[in-house]
Design an enzyme around this catalytic site. Structure first.
Site, PDB file in Angstrom:
ATOM      1  N   SER A  94       0.815  -1.214   0.000  1.00 22.74           N
ATOM      2  CA  SER A  94       0.000   0.000   0.000  1.00 22.74           C
ATOM      3  C   SER A  94       0.852   1.268   0.000  1.00 22.74           C
ATOM      4  O   SER A  94       1.994   1.275   0.475  1.00 22.74           O
ATOM      5  CB  SER A  94      -0.911   0.027   1.232  1.00 22.74           C
ATOM      6  OG  SER A  94      -1.864  -0.993   1.151  1.00 22.74           O
TER       7      SER A  94
HETATM    8  N1  SAH Z   1      -1.137  -5.100   3.901  1.00 15.82           N
HETATM    9  C1  SAH Z   1      -0.370  -5.028   2.680  1.00 15.82           C
HETATM   10  C2  SAH Z   1      -1.242  -4.743   1.496  1.00 15.82           C
HETATM   11  C3  SAH Z   1      -1.542  -5.963   0.787  1.00 15.82           C
HETATM   12  S1  SAH Z   1      -2.545  -5.782  -0.669  1.00 15.82           S
HETATM   13  C4  SAH Z   1       0.707  -3.983   2.799  1.00 15.82           C
HETATM   14  O1  SAH Z   1       1.270  -3.784   3.831  1.00 15.82           O
HETATM   15  O2  SAH Z   1       1.084  -3.361   1.858  1.00 15.82           O
HETATM   16  C5  SAH Z   1      -3.951  -6.759  -0.197  1.00 15.82           C
HETATM   17  C6  SAH Z   1      -3.656  -8.172   0.203  1.00 15.82           C
HETATM   18  O3  SAH Z   1      -4.909  -8.784   0.516  1.00 15.82           O
HETATM   19  C7  SAH Z   1      -3.022  -9.037  -0.895  1.00 15.82           C
HETATM   20  O4  SAH Z   1      -1.863  -9.616  -0.411  1.00 15.82           O
HETATM   21  C8  SAH Z   1      -4.104 -10.073  -1.192  1.00 15.82           C
HETATM   22  O5  SAH Z   1      -3.579 -11.321  -1.566  1.00 15.82           O
HETATM   23  C9  SAH Z   1      -4.830 -10.133   0.130  1.00 15.82           C
HETATM   24  N2  SAH Z   1      -6.197 -10.681   0.060  1.00 15.82           N
HETATM   25  C10 SAH Z   1      -7.126 -10.509  -0.913  1.00 15.82           C
HETATM   26  N3  SAH Z   1      -8.260 -11.165  -0.608  1.00 15.82           N
HETATM   27  C11 SAH Z   1      -8.041 -11.776   0.585  1.00 15.82           C
HETATM   28  C12 SAH Z   1      -8.850 -12.608   1.425  1.00 15.82           C
HETATM   29  N4  SAH Z   1     -10.092 -12.969   1.087  1.00 15.82           N
HETATM   30  N5  SAH Z   1      -8.316 -13.043   2.578  1.00 15.82           N
HETATM   31  C13 SAH Z   1      -7.042 -12.698   2.938  1.00 15.82           C
HETATM   32  N6  SAH Z   1      -6.235 -11.921   2.185  1.00 15.82           N
HETATM   33  C14 SAH Z   1      -6.728 -11.464   1.026  1.00 15.82           C
END
Ligand code: SAH
Length: 244
Positions: A94
């Site tokens: 993010s």
């Molecule tokens: N928290 C991260 C951002 C990750 S982007 C950071 O520090 O930058 C969003 C994440 O959510 C991705 O890794 C994606 O694989 C995960 N995601 C999407 N759908 C999901 C679900 N149903 N359960 C758990 N994780 C999920």
């Protein structure tokens, strides 16, 4: 991912990119420059955020986490540019401004237990781990979860539990949580997560369709269980995948 929408992209970003790649070896100054940029952006977006400043504890936590170690080697020079970056598997880390705004909205205390949905590379997880007693984090893509676990364990974090699974279901075993953060967009409020939020707890979740109008939404569960929700920022997140 995500990135804030609806306000101008700053000229500073391009400048900062150049400064980072030309001048900084250890990233300390770059990290400070990024924090200054986020502070300015909070002032610019205060109409959305409803706040003038981010709690200094949030910035202290962000200072303690080396973002350059969470991004692929090929974009390490961009680690302190205020934007999301690709981390593989179609996912992103993010935008730092969003990490600061979401973390701030959780209003964490050192005694809090936090549930994070969407571990990704683990950057947000690490920031939370500096501010809360324990972080439970759920990621649906196994390889991302494994590498985040390896990275955070190697960095010495001892207050994080990892799980591979569908975040729509939360992690009932350790509920209730004082705070819940969802880092992918849900088309509607995830019911299981609301159940797992403690009374007095705060949840922050981007709500809206994939690629459409999403709003970062803060939901509070008042004593007695009544829910209060307010949308405070237009954003663009990757979707919260539904496995069933
Ligand atoms: N928290 C991260 C951002 C990750 S982007 C950071 O520090 O930058 C969003 C994440 O959510 C991705 O890794 C994606 O694989 C995960 N995601 C999407 N759908 C999901 C679900 N149903 N359960 C758990 N994780 C999920």
């Amino acid at each position: 991912m995500c990135v804030i929408l609806g306000h101008r992209k700053t000229r500073r970003t391009g400048l900062l990119t150049k400064m980072v790649s030309d001048r900084y070896d250890d990233f300390t100054d770059a990290r400070e420059a990024l924090i200054a940029e986020i502070e300015a952006e909070v002032v610019e977006t205060r109409g959305f955020l409803g706040i003038d400043r981010i709690d200094s504890k949030v910035f202290q936590a962000m200072r303690a986490v080396p973002r350059e170690d969470f991004v692929p080697e090929s974009v390490r020079d961009l680690a302190y540019v205020n934007r999301p970056l690709a981390i593989g598997h179609g996912q992103t880390i993010s935008q730092p401004f969003i990490v600061a705004a979401m973390t701030n909205a959780l209003a964490l205390s050192p005694s809090d237990r936090v549930l994070e949905i969407g571990t990704g590379c683990g950057y947000q997880t690490a920031v939370l781990a500096h501010l809360a007693r324990h972080v439970y984090t759920v990621e649906v893509i196994e390889r991302l979860a494994q590498s985040a676990r390896a990275r955070l364990t190697a960095q010495g974090y001892g207050n994080i539990d990892f799980r591979v699974g569908d975040g729509w279901l939360g992690w009932a075993e350790h509920a209730p949580y004082d705070a819940i953060i969802v880092t992918a967009a849900a088309p509607e409020q995830p019911a299981a997560l609301l159940d797992q939020l403690a009374e007095g707890g705060r949840m922050i979740v981007p709500i809206g369709p994939t690629g459409g109008a999403q709003r970062l939404t803060r939901i509070e569960k008042r004593p007695g269980g009544e829910l209060h929700s307010s949308g405070f920022l237009p954003v663009a997140f990757v979707p919260l995948i539904k496995s069933r």
